[in-house]
Design an enzyme around this catalytic site. Structure first.
Site: not given
Length: 297
Positions: A155-157, A267, A269
């Site tokens: 995951f991105d943060g 994932f 954004d």
């Protein structure tokens, strides 16, 4: 234990590019006719196929008490969806629940199914799901990660696991202002982003599994660096959610690190980070949420 429920669209699960092109170029009637004429032809796997198989393999750990359920959410009609279920049966995928919406966005059935995540190939559907408060992502590339039976999710943060509050400071005021704000707020937990509940569901499964190595491994892969790392660590601690690995890259390309981690899905954004993952043959899913996505449509 509460099941992890993942919803996936038919175009994310299978390669439906040919029939989708017919829909775009010739219209709905030609698409329906094509699907019915070819309903006995097995579809090739799509970008999300291997990920779904790994999710379903988790159920082998607890026979009779499934940890994961996969739901099909499709804009096909039930009639044209017969080809999809024939393909599901061919590949022996344990998927029995579905919603076919005949062209309408299917994300609205997520709460009825109790879904924690919606994976789709349709960016508009994903944006609507995110706007309604659900974890959703557009799967933009696939991989053939067979290095491990372990399910590895990265995951991105900011704007994914966390809100985009810090990213907004960075975008509007620059790196120095961002670093100072994070230093001041180091002990103030970040607000949860759209994927907090999905990560929490993964954590619940991890907590129930005593196998070594664990069947699921998670990673945070963020452009943050020290001293902005402290707030992230303290936020996860406040949530009482474990993440197995954390990479604070200070702006370095994420692809090589995702490759080293062996991610089954990542994932993020920002499209650029998804493209970096794709260059290293890592499956990536775009989360069009937050200020950075608004700047990069």
């Amino acid at each position: 234990m509460e099941k992890l429920v993942v919803a996936i669209s038919s175009r994310a699960l299978f390669d439906l590019d040919e029939s989708h092109n017919i829909f775009q170029q010739q219209g709905k009637e030609a698409f329906c006719r094509y699907q019915i004429e070819h309903e006995n032809e097995i579809l090739k796997p799509g970008f999300g196929f291997n990920l779904v198989k790994k999710f379903l393999n988790l159920n082998l750990l607890f026979p009779g008490e499934p940890l994961v359920e996969i739901i099909l959410l499709s804009q096909n009609s039930a009639d044209t969806g017969l080809r999809i279920f024939n393909s599901i049966e061919h590949y022996e995928l344990d998927i029995s629940r579905a919603a076919f919406t005949s062209g309408d966005s299917p994300y609205r059935y997520m709460p009825a199914f109790g879904a924690h995540l919606f994976l789709s190939a349709n960016g508009e559907d994903v944006e609507k799901a995110l706007a309604s408060g659900y974890a959703a992502a557009t799967i933009v590339c696939g991989s053939e990660n067979v290095r491990s039976e372990q399910l590895r999710i990265a995951f991105d943060g900011d704007a994914v696991l966390f809100s985009d509050e810090s990213e907004r400071v960075y975008q509007q005021q620059g790196l120095d202002a961002f670093a100072e704000k994070e230093r001041q707020d180091a002990r103030k937990p970040l607000v949860g982003g759209p994927f907090k509940s999905f990560l929490a569901a993964l954590h619940r499964i991890q907590a129930q599994c005593q196998q070594t190595p664990a069947p699921i491994r998670t990673a945070l892969v963020t452009a943050r660096s020290a001293p902005a790392h402290e707030r992230v660590v303290r936020t996860l601690r406040a949530w009482d959610i474990r993440i197995d690995e954390a990479m604070f890259l200070g702006g370095r390309a994420k692809g090589p690190f995702l490759r080293a981690f062996g991610a089954d899905i990542f994932f993020d954004d920002q499209q650029g980070h998804c493209q970096s993952a794709q260059q290293h043959k890592i499956s990536a899913a775009h989360v069009p949420h937050g200020v950075a996505s608004q700047k990069r449509p």
